[in-house]
Write a protein that holds these residues in place. Structure first.
Motif, PDB file in Angstrom:
ATOM      1  N   GLN A  72      -0.143   5.021  -1.375  1.00  0.00           N
ATOM      2  CA  GLN A  72      -1.547   5.072  -1.771  1.00  0.00           C
ATOM      3  C   GLN A  72      -2.268   6.193  -1.035  1.00  0.00           C
ATOM      4  OE1 GLN A  72      -3.435   1.264  -1.372  1.00  0.00           O
ATOM      5  NE2 GLN A  72      -2.003   0.209  -2.774  1.00  0.00           N
TER       6      GLN A  72
ATOM      7  N   ARG B 190       0.817  -1.218   0.000  1.00  0.00           N
ATOM      8  CA  ARG B 190       0.000   0.000   0.000  1.00  0.00           C
ATOM      9  C   ARG B 190       0.851   1.269   0.000  1.00  0.00           C
ATOM     10  NH1 ARG B 190      -4.853  -1.180   4.403  1.00  0.00           N
ATOM     11  NH2 ARG B 190      -5.866  -2.887   3.223  1.00  0.00           N
TER      12      ARG B 190
ATOM     13  N   SER C 118      -6.065   8.260   0.148  1.00  0.00           N
ATOM     14  CA  SER C 118      -7.096   7.997   1.146  1.00  0.00           C
ATOM     15  C   SER C 118      -7.930   6.788   0.764  1.00  0.00           C
ATOM     16  CB  SER C 118      -7.989   9.235   1.292  1.00  0.00           C
ATOM     17  OG  SER C 118      -9.048   8.976   2.192  1.00  0.00           O
ATOM     18  N   GLN C 119      -8.214   5.947   1.765  1.00  0.00           N
ATOM     19  CA  GLN C 119      -9.043   4.759   1.594  1.00  0.00           C
ATOM     20  C   GLN C 119      -9.954   4.625   2.802  1.00  0.00           C
ATOM     21  OE1 GLN C 119      -6.578   1.321   0.938  1.00  0.00           O
ATOM     22  NE2 GLN C 119      -5.467   2.239  -0.800  1.00  0.00           N
TER      23      GLN C 119
ATOM     24  N   GLY D 208      -4.287   8.197   3.990  1.00  0.00           N
ATOM     25  CA  GLY D 208      -3.483   7.417   3.062  1.00  0.00           C
ATOM     26  C   GLY D 208      -2.308   6.724   3.739  1.00  0.00           C
TER      27      GLY D 208
END
Length: 327
Positions: free
Chosen positions: A100, A97, A102-103, A109
């Protein structure tokens, strides 16, 4: 006998100004009464307020103090109990990850190593607040003692302290940190705190010295000396309580500066070192990826800026409340 043109019992006043005078007297008596019905100047409500009570009253009405105080209180809470708002582990990373954005569940992130930026930002507050508070306490204690004694006794001790402070003022802070901390291998916060105290005490010492010199010239100190009070009693009982306000103001403002200094030294690689979680370390790790993954730099930098600004605003509010010249 003809009837009088007016009745004496119903007349407003026998003289033109009498009615106005009587009304003024009655109104004056009403204004002189306290809300509890007693005369003014005889109750606890009329006791003279001290500088500290006046300052606290002004601070409670100052929106700058209230806003900065709430921000600092929040920072202290998450520094003591970061798990209240961050359930993850700041050292647990997943390279799959890396960088990467924002999730769900990870609003800030991930960084270059795949660590959660939100969790590291929250846990980084503990390091910054610890360094700022401990360094400020050490600087204020050492500088106040040395400067206060020099200002009170004067003579050779005062001259020696003045020359020593001149030497320390001539040392660049960042350059001194590069030299001093580059030979330190410890990963704890104490070498950084010790370095800040070593170079920060001369400023507080000069403030304390000048404040003590001003306070010891007051009449109440001279009266205590004439009555045979010892130097320790005069210094602790009469001089210190009236000379500590400028030290508190300068120390409060300097606290934010010490937090930014720790972040600067950590960014340069000589302050705190991994695996310690610090905003300065995160900024240093994120700077090569600022174009591809700006979120790695944005959130730690924003948290650092808000923290420093909150302490500076708090110091400004305390200065305005404790300085009688600004009233």
């Amino acid at each position: 006998m003809p009837e009088p043109l007016y009745e004496p019992d119903t007349a407003i006043s026998a003289g033109g100004a009498g009615g106005a005078t009587d009304f003024a007297v009655d109104e004056g008596e009403t204004l002189e009464k306290r809300p509890d019905g007693g005369p003014r100047g005889t109750g606890p409500a009329d006791k003279p307020r001290s500088l500290w009570s006046d300052a606290w009253r002004d601070l409670r009405r100052n929106p700058v103090f209230l806003v900065s105080g709430l921000v600092i209180a929040f920072l202290v809470v998450i520094s003591l109990w970061p798990s209240l708002i961050a359930s993850g582990n700041p050292l647990q990373c997943d390279l799959a990850r890396a960088q990467q954005g924002s999730q769900p569940g990870h609003p800030f992130g991930f960084d270059g190593q795949g660590c959660d930026v939100y969790t590291r930002t929250v846990y980084g507050a503990r390091t910054s607040v610890t360094v700022g508070v401990c360094a400020t306490f050490g600087v204020a204690l050492l500088g106040s003692v040395l400067g206060g004694l020099a200002g009170f006794f004067g003579g050779g001790w005062d001259a020696l302290l003045s020359r020593i402070t001149d030497v320390f003022f001539g040392i660049p802070v960042v350059l001194g940190g590069l030299v001093f901390l580059s030979v330190v291998t410890s990963t704890t916060v104490w070498p950084v705190i010790g370095f800040i105290v070593l170079l920060g005490w001369p400023q507080i010492a000069r403030i304390a010295r000048g404040s003590v010199i001003t306070a010891k010239q007051n009449d109440y100190v001279q009266a205590a000396r004439a009555l045979g009070a010892s130097n320790a009693r005069m210094l602790l009982r009469h001089v210190t309580p009236n000379a500590v306000a400028p030290v508190i103001v300068v120390a409060t403002i300097a606290l934010g500066t010490y937090i930014s200094l720790e972040a600067t030294l950590s960014y340069l690689g000589v302050g705190l070192k991994p695996p310690t979680v610090s905003w300065g370390i995160d900024l240093s790790a994120a700077s090569p990826y600022v174009r591809n993954a700006p979120h790695m730099l944005l959130w730690p930098a924003g948290a650092l800026a808000v923290t420093v600004l909150a302490f500076i605003m708090l110091g400004d509010a305390v200065r305005d409340a404790l300085d009688p010249k600004l009233r």
